[in-house]
Design a protein around this motif. Structure first.
Motif, short mmCIF file in Angstrom:
data_model
loop_
_atom_site.label_atom_id
_atom_site.label_comp_id
_atom_site.label_asym_id
_atom_site.label_seq_id
_atom_site.Cartn_x
_atom_site.Cartn_y
_atom_site.Cartn_z
N TYR A 77 0.90 -1.37 0.15
CA TYR A 77 -0.03 -0.13 0.12
C TYR A 77 0.77 1.15 0.05
O TYR A 77 0.40 2.21 -0.54
CB TYR A 77 -0.97 0.00 1.24
CG TYR A 77 -1.89 -1.20 1.25
CD1 TYR A 77 -1.79 -1.99 2.36
CD2 TYR A 77 -2.67 -1.50 0.31
CE1 TYR A 77 -2.66 -3.22 2.36
CE2 TYR A 77 -3.57 -2.42 0.36
CZ TYR A 77 -3.42 -3.29 1.47
OH TYR A 77 -4.29 -4.45 1.47
N GLU A 78 1.90 1.14 0.70
CA GLU A 78 3.05 2.41 0.84
C GLU A 78 3.37 2.40 -0.61
O GLU A 78 3.63 3.72 -1.11
CB GLU A 78 4.10 2.05 1.79
CG GLU A 78 3.35 2.26 3.18
CD GLU A 78 4.53 2.04 4.24
OE1 GLU A 78 5.53 2.54 4.04
OE2 GLU A 78 4.27 1.56 5.41
N ARG A 79 3.74 1.65 -1.46
CA ARG A 79 4.41 1.72 -2.45
C ARG A 79 3.32 2.28 -3.40
O ARG A 79 3.53 3.08 -4.20
CB ARG A 79 4.62 0.12 -3.20
CG ARG A 79 5.13 0.45 -4.62
CD ARG A 79 5.60 -1.14 -5.14
NE ARG A 79 5.59 -1.17 -6.55
CZ ARG A 79 4.95 -1.40 -7.46
NH1 ARG A 79 3.64 -1.57 -7.00
NH2 ARG A 79 5.15 -1.38 -8.90
N LEU A 80 1.90 1.90 -3.46
CA LEU A 80 1.09 2.71 -4.21
C LEU A 80 0.75 4.11 -3.81
O LEU A 80 0.51 4.91 -4.79
CB LEU A 80 -0.45 1.90 -3.84
CG LEU A 80 -1.52 2.23 -4.93
CD1 LEU A 80 -1.08 2.02 -6.53
CD2 LEU A 80 -2.50 0.83 -4.60
N THR A 81 0.81 4.55 -2.69
CA THR A 81 0.83 5.92 -2.19
C THR A 81 1.89 6.61 -3.16
O THR A 81 1.67 7.74 -3.46
CB THR A 81 1.22 6.04 -0.64
OG1 THR A 81 0.14 5.32 -0.16
CG2 THR A 81 1.00 7.50 -0.34
N ILE A 83 3.56 5.80 -5.72
CA ILE A 83 3.01 5.61 -7.06
C ILE A 83 2.18 6.80 -7.67
O ILE A 83 2.23 7.52 -8.77
CB ILE A 83 2.44 4.44 -7.87
CG1 ILE A 83 3.60 3.19 -7.51
CG2 ILE A 83 1.88 4.60 -9.00
CD1 ILE A 83 3.18 1.83 -7.93
N LEU A 248 13.47 6.32 15.77
CA LEU A 248 12.39 5.56 15.16
C LEU A 248 11.81 6.42 14.09
O LEU A 248 11.78 7.71 14.04
CB LEU A 248 11.34 5.37 16.19
CG LEU A 248 11.70 4.35 17.22
CD1 LEU A 248 10.45 4.36 18.35
CD2 LEU A 248 11.68 2.90 16.69
N TYR A 250 8.32 6.87 12.06
CA TYR A 250 6.95 6.64 11.58
C TYR A 250 6.94 6.32 10.12
O TYR A 250 7.35 7.04 9.12
CB TYR A 250 6.17 7.69 12.12
CG TYR A 250 4.66 7.15 11.97
CD1 TYR A 250 3.83 8.26 11.24
CD2 TYR A 250 4.33 6.20 13.00
CE1 TYR A 250 2.39 7.77 11.41
CE2 TYR A 250 2.88 6.12 12.78
CZ TYR A 250 2.15 6.65 12.01
OH TYR A 250 0.49 6.51 12.03
N PHE A 251 5.90 5.39 9.34
CA PHE A 251 5.84 4.98 8.10
C PHE A 251 5.54 6.34 7.28
O PHE A 251 5.99 6.71 6.08
CB PHE A 251 5.18 3.95 7.97
CG PHE A 251 3.41 4.41 7.92
CD1 PHE A 251 2.73 4.62 8.87
CD2 PHE A 251 2.99 4.65 6.67
CE1 PHE A 251 1.40 4.99 8.75
CE2 PHE A 251 1.59 5.07 6.52
CZ PHE A 251 0.82 5.09 7.43
N ASP A 253 6.20 9.46 7.90
CA ASP A 253 7.37 10.33 7.84
C ASP A 253 8.54 9.95 6.78
O ASP A 253 8.84 10.40 6.07
CB ASP A 253 7.95 10.58 9.26
CG ASP A 253 6.97 11.18 10.07
OD1 ASP A 253 6.99 10.87 11.27
OD2 ASP A 253 6.07 11.90 9.86
#
Lengths: 274, 275
Positions: A77-81, A83, A248, A250-251, A253
């Motif tokens: 999902y992060e990859r799609l964001t 893209i 740390l 956050y995803f 960030d």
């Protein structure tokens, strides 16, 4: 008259190479864009070296981003964001956009930019993730998962040998290093951090790849927690510029940092590290 | 000694006569004034502190030890008016942190807001939060219907469609063959087509897949990019031998595939299946 002829020639060349109209327009806009200028001499030298080839090999690889003890895996999902950002039209001050996607290779994104030498350079950005689905329990039983993990790992470690710019977004496995596989778990289905800390497979593979590199990437970004600890000591004084995190991450960030760094590089801005 | 008329007419003329009491009175007055402001500060400071602190705590839900994670969860739960606080931040730049908190703490009170904002969510992450709240059968049913209606809406962002397909597959919701065909072959974004292919795989894993839907995969082997074709071949390799007669003829097209990886896997699969 000459300019129309030139445009026609450019169009025909693009079509003859099997490329789409989108790519033609992308190349055309790069052609008519202003030549970038950099006053800082060190920064100028870095970008001149970085963009001195016709094709620039960039890679962004998402590691296996599980959320154990939950079964959820998020890297797809992060990859799609990301893209969405790459394919969007560029607003002012952003350069991590206006990419054209390859029809044959779903992981390849192309953009043309004008370099400091006033010539057009082709950015070939490979964007890959590690998981097949959002369910870790299902993934470990899926043979396609093995292919996905191997593909991501190969792209990353080969990229450390050959690419010009490479970014990793994933887990650090508590100092074990980048990881593209489903996590190793304890009997209680928690991450086996002791194993990762002991084996440090990710770091060992990174070291090996960098030692074999004739010319390591100019920029290596590790967008993961405490990633400053993942940089092999032998590489600290190397020619590569490292982008790491001391805490740390956050995803959201990490994603934003990747976008901002990508935009900065493509617009040839001079960050402090240069 | 002279006294000013102001002093004579002062409402506190008694202070000269009752100086000790007046001293005591002024001390008490100052004390209560300070106490009032301190109390006011104590009352609002948890709210002010919470506004900054909840983000710090929420970011420790992942990447930390179980002890720190649980401690962060416990501390966030104590924040007063948490749901109102989160509601205000849901449309702002910290929405991902908000969604994490909602999902982790199962804040079903924010369900209407999630449904509203998810309609135009380009990241798909609002749907993850909604999925985390699916704790009852009736809610699963209600959200499944909502998801299905949005799946075929052209205005639904692609990332949302991927999450929706993953969810409907997990919930074993059946898509019609026509809808599945559209998602497998006509969706522009490869990630949506890949998610549709994965949905089909999940159906067969759950033994609810329809043989007629396998026929669609013949056309999938003619689509781009190569990763989709490879995913389809891996799916064939997992299918029960019962279905082999359906998909084996499809392999003839990929034996001459232009992508070497697809071609090789197709060849290996063909050899293996013909033994």
């Amino acid at each position: 008259m000459k300019i129309y002829f030139f445009i026609l020639l450019l169009f025909c060349t693009t079509k003859a190479n099997g490329q789409t109209t989108e790519l033609f327009l992308n190349r055309f806009y790069a052609l008519i864009s202003k030549q970038p200028t950099i006053s800082n001499s060190q920064c100028y030298k870095k970008y001149s070296e970085l963009f001195n080839k016709n094709n620039i090999d960039m890679r962004i690889i998402f590691g296996y981003k599980d959320a154990r003890p939950a079964r959820f895996v998020a890297d797809r999902y992060e990859r799609l964001t990301l893209i969405n950002s790459l394919l969007a039209h560029c607003n002012s001050n952003r350069f991590d956009c206006d990419f054209v996607r390859s029809a044959e290779d779903g992981d390849l994104f192309i953009k043309y930019i004008k370099g400091l030498d006033n010539k057009i350079h082709k950015i070939e950005l490979r964007l890959v993730n590690s998981s097949v689905s959002p369910d870790d329990e299902a993934n470990i039983k899926d043979p396609f998962q093995i292919w996905k993990s191997n593909n991501a790992a190969e792209l990353f470690y080969e990229g450390l040998k050959h690419a010009d710019i490479i970014f990793y977004n994933g887990h650090s496995r508590d100092g074990g290093g980048p990881d593209f596989l489903p996590p190793r778990l304890t009997n209680k289905h928690h991450i086996d951090y002791h194993w990762y800390r002991t084996k440090k497979l990710g770091i060992k593979n990174m070291k090996q790849a960098l030692n074999m590199a004739e010319k390591p990437p100019a920029i290596i970004g590790l967008f993961s927690c405490h990633s400053d600890q993942l940089v092999p000591k032998s590489q600290i004084s190397s020619r590569s510029e490292w982008i790491t995190s001391k805490k740390l991450l956050y995803f959201a960030d990490a994603l934003q940092n990747i976008k901002d760094n990508l935009s900065e590089i493509l617009s040839m801005q001079c960050p402090n590290k240069f | 000694m002279e006294f000013s008329t102001q002093q004579v007419h002062s409402p506190f003329h008694f202070k000269t006569k009752y100086s000790k009491f007046y001293w005591f009175y002024s001390v008490l007055k100052r004390f209560f004034q300070k106490a009032f402001f301190v109390s006011l500060l104590l009352l609002i400071s948890p709210y002010l502190e919470a506004k900054q602190n909840w983000k710090f705590l929420a970011k420790r839900f992942t990447g930390e030890s179980d002890l720190i994670r649980q401690s962060s969860i416990n501390q966030i739960k104590k924040i007063p008016n948490l749901e109102n606080l989160l509601k205000k931040e849901l449309s702002g730049p910290d929405k991902f942190i908000v969604l994490d908190v909602i999902a982790t703490l199962k804040l079903t009170g924010l369900l209407p807001e999630l449904i509203k904002y998810s309609e135009y969510d380009e990241t798909g992450f609002f749907y993850h939060a909604l999925n985390a709240l699916m704790t009852t059968t009736s809610l699963k049913h209600k959200l499944s219907q909502l998801y299905y209606s949005r799946l075929l809406n052209v205005n639904t962002p692609a990332a949302a469609k991927v999450v929706i397909l993953d969810t409907l597959g997990r919930l074993n919701v059946s898509l019609s063959s026509a809808d599945l065909k559209y998602l497998l072959l006509d969706e522009s974004l490869p990630e949506v087509r890949s998610a549709a292919l994965y949905y089909l795989r999940t159906q067969f894993t759950n033994k609810t897949g329809q043989e007629r839907d396998l026929i669609l995969l013949k056309e999938v082997l003619d689509t781009e990019p190569y990763q989709i074709r490879l995913q389809a071949l891996y799916f064939f390799s997992e299918l029960n031998t019962t279905y082999q007669s359906v998909w084996l003829p499809f392999l003839k097209s990929c034996l001459t595939d232009k992508n070497p990886e697809v071609k090789q896997f197709c060849f290996d699969l063909y050899q293996r299946s013909n033994k």
